[in-house]
Design a protein around this motif. Structure first.
Motif, mmCIF file in Angstrom:
data_model
loop_
_atom_site.group_PDB
_atom_site.id
_atom_site.type_symbol
_atom_site.label_atom_id
_atom_site.label_comp_id
_atom_site.label_asym_id
_atom_site.label_seq_id
_atom_site.Cartn_x
_atom_site.Cartn_y
_atom_site.Cartn_z
ATOM 1 N N GLU A 19 0.760 58.854 6.430
ATOM 2 C CA GLU A 19 1.535 59.176 5.231
ATOM 3 C C GLU A 19 1.522 60.680 4.956
ATOM 4 N N MET A 20 0.349 61.296 5.096
ATOM 5 C CA MET A 20 0.262 62.743 4.903
ATOM 6 C C MET A 20 1.113 63.473 5.937
ATOM 7 N N GLY A 21 1.070 62.982 7.171
ATOM 8 C CA GLY A 21 1.872 63.595 8.218
ATOM 9 C C GLY A 21 3.352 63.558 7.911
ATOM 10 N N GLU A 22 3.835 62.440 7.388
ATOM 11 C CA GLU A 22 5.260 62.326 7.052
ATOM 12 C C GLU A 22 5.652 63.339 5.974
ATOM 13 N N VAL A 23 4.779 63.515 4.994
ATOM 14 C CA VAL A 23 5.051 64.486 3.927
ATOM 15 C C VAL A 23 5.094 65.902 4.505
ATOM 16 N N VAL A 24 4.183 66.191 5.413
ATOM 17 C CA VAL A 24 4.129 67.515 6.020
ATOM 18 C C VAL A 24 5.360 67.770 6.893
ATOM 19 N N VAL A 25 5.772 66.776 7.666
ATOM 20 C CA VAL A 25 6.982 66.918 8.482
ATOM 21 C C VAL A 25 8.189 67.206 7.593
ATOM 22 N N ALA A 26 8.281 66.493 6.488
ATOM 23 C CA ALA A 26 9.394 66.726 5.558
ATOM 24 C C ALA A 26 9.355 68.151 5.014
ATOM 25 N N ALA A 27 8.143 68.663 4.753
ATOM 26 C CA ALA A 27 8.014 70.035 4.241
ATOM 27 C C ALA A 27 8.456 71.049 5.287
ATOM 28 N N VAL A 28 8.074 70.836 6.541
ATOM 29 C CA VAL A 28 8.470 71.747 7.615
ATOM 30 C C VAL A 28 9.991 71.757 7.762
ATOM 31 N N ARG A 29 10.589 70.596 7.759
ATOM 32 C CA ARG A 29 12.038 70.521 7.938
ATOM 33 C C ARG A 29 12.778 71.099 6.734
ATOM 34 N N ALA A 30 12.262 70.855 5.532
ATOM 35 C CA ALA A 30 12.907 71.400 4.342
ATOM 36 C C ALA A 30 12.789 72.924 4.314
ATOM 37 N N ALA A 31 11.633 73.438 4.714
ATOM 38 C CA ALA A 31 11.454 74.886 4.759
ATOM 39 C C ALA A 31 12.415 75.520 5.759
ATOM 40 N N LEU A 125 14.158 77.020 17.677
ATOM 41 C CA LEU A 125 12.704 77.054 17.480
ATOM 42 C C LEU A 125 12.282 76.100 16.369
ATOM 43 N N SER A 126 12.968 76.156 15.243
ATOM 44 C CA SER A 126 12.614 75.288 14.115
ATOM 45 C C SER A 126 12.853 73.823 14.452
ATOM 46 N N THR A 127 13.915 73.545 15.191
ATOM 47 C CA THR A 127 14.202 72.165 15.591
ATOM 48 C C THR A 127 13.133 71.630 16.532
ATOM 49 N N ALA A 131 10.486 68.599 15.713
ATOM 50 C CA ALA A 131 10.392 67.427 16.589
ATOM 51 C C ALA A 131 8.960 67.218 17.068
ATOM 52 N N MET A 132 8.266 68.313 17.357
ATOM 53 C CA MET A 132 6.862 68.197 17.770
ATOM 54 C C MET A 132 6.010 67.588 16.665
ATOM 55 N N MET A 133 6.215 68.038 15.439
ATOM 56 C CA MET A 133 5.425 67.492 14.341
ATOM 57 C C MET A 133 5.739 66.019 14.110
ATOM 58 N N SER A 134 7.006 65.659 14.247
ATOM 59 C CA SER A 134 7.378 64.254 14.092
ATOM 60 C C SER A 134 6.705 63.394 15.165
ATOM 61 N N LYS A 135 6.690 63.892 16.392
ATOM 62 C CA LYS A 135 6.021 63.174 17.485
ATOM 63 C C LYS A 135 4.522 63.062 17.214
ATOM 64 N N THR A 136 3.946 64.129 16.680
ATOM 65 C CA THR A 136 2.520 64.118 16.380
ATOM 66 C C THR A 136 2.175 63.066 15.343
ATOM 67 N N VAL A 137 3.019 62.922 14.334
ATOM 68 C CA VAL A 137 2.775 61.896 13.313
ATOM 69 C C VAL A 137 2.848 60.505 13.938
#
Length: 219
Positions: A19-31, A125-127, A131-137
């Motif tokens: 759950e924390m990972g999903e929130v963090v991924v959303a933050a990275v993508r929103a940023a 780079l951001s994409t 994607a890496m963070m999403s895979k990590t979650v």
């Protein structure tokens, strides 16, 4: 709150990490969207959301500490609990880096933080990092060792894009000046660090599952 069994706590820790990972991924993508689309309100939401990420880390640490105190796990069980604490810290750092990206976007508004000359590289780079963070979650949720081992090669692409950006900024065609280059240098570093954390999270998961570090595996 005390759980009845170690297994219940272990499952809860893994769920909280996901759950924390999903929130963090959303933050990275929103940023990233705030940065590339010049969206100040989106940047503000990322900045304002960072304390909630910190709170999730604290909850995971509290549950992990409680689990160690009550059940005194050993061997693989202890690896899993200690890894939960370490992984929560890694995720919190990614959240901090997403906040830094959002702050850069917000600070420069209404001017662009990414000049058009570098936009294509920053977009890729951001994409890639997102994607890496999403895979990590997914790895954190499923403990898929094969998927975890893919992150190392994914990181190679991030490193290549990082080099491409510096080649652009120090090349003869760069026309955007020193301030823009300074901004891009910092942004590239933030994304590179996020990718590094993604790899570290995946490697830690491999160790939890196998008891061995990724470089010792032959798959």
């Amino acid at each position: 709150m005390r759980r009845e069994t170690f297994d219940e706590n272990a499952v809860r820790l893994q769920t909280l990490l996901g759950e924390m990972g999903e929130v963090v991924v959303a933050a990275v993508r929103a940023a990233s969207a705030a940065l590339l689309e010049r969206h100040p309100r989106l940047a503000e939401r990322v900045i304002e959301g960072d304390p909630a990420i910190d709170d999730r880390r604290a909850r995971i640490e509290a549950l992990a500490t409680e689990t160690i105190t009550i059940f005194a796990p050993v061997g693989p069980d202890m690896r899993a609990v200690v890894s939960a604490i370490q992984s929560a810290h890694e995720l919190e750092r990614v959240g901090d880096l997403a906040q830094h990206i959002a702050e850069a976007a917000h600070r420069r508004h209404p001017d662009p933080c990414v000049p058009e000359q570098a936009r294509e590289i920053l977009l890729e780079l951001s994409t890639q990092v997102g994607a890496m963070m999403s895979k990590t979650v997914t790895v954190l949720r499923t403990r898929n060792v094969i998927l975890a081992l893919e992150l190392e090669s994914d990181d190679d692409r991030v490193d290549a894009l990082h080099r491409d950006l510096f080649a652009l900024m120090f090349g003869d065609t760069w026309t955007c000046g020193i301030p823009a280059a300074v901004d891009l240098t910092l942004l590239a570093r933030f994304y590179e660090r996020i990718a590094d954390h993604a790899v570290a999270l995946a490697e830690r998961t491999v160790y939890v599952v196998t008891g061995r570090h990724p470089e010792a595996l032959q798959l």
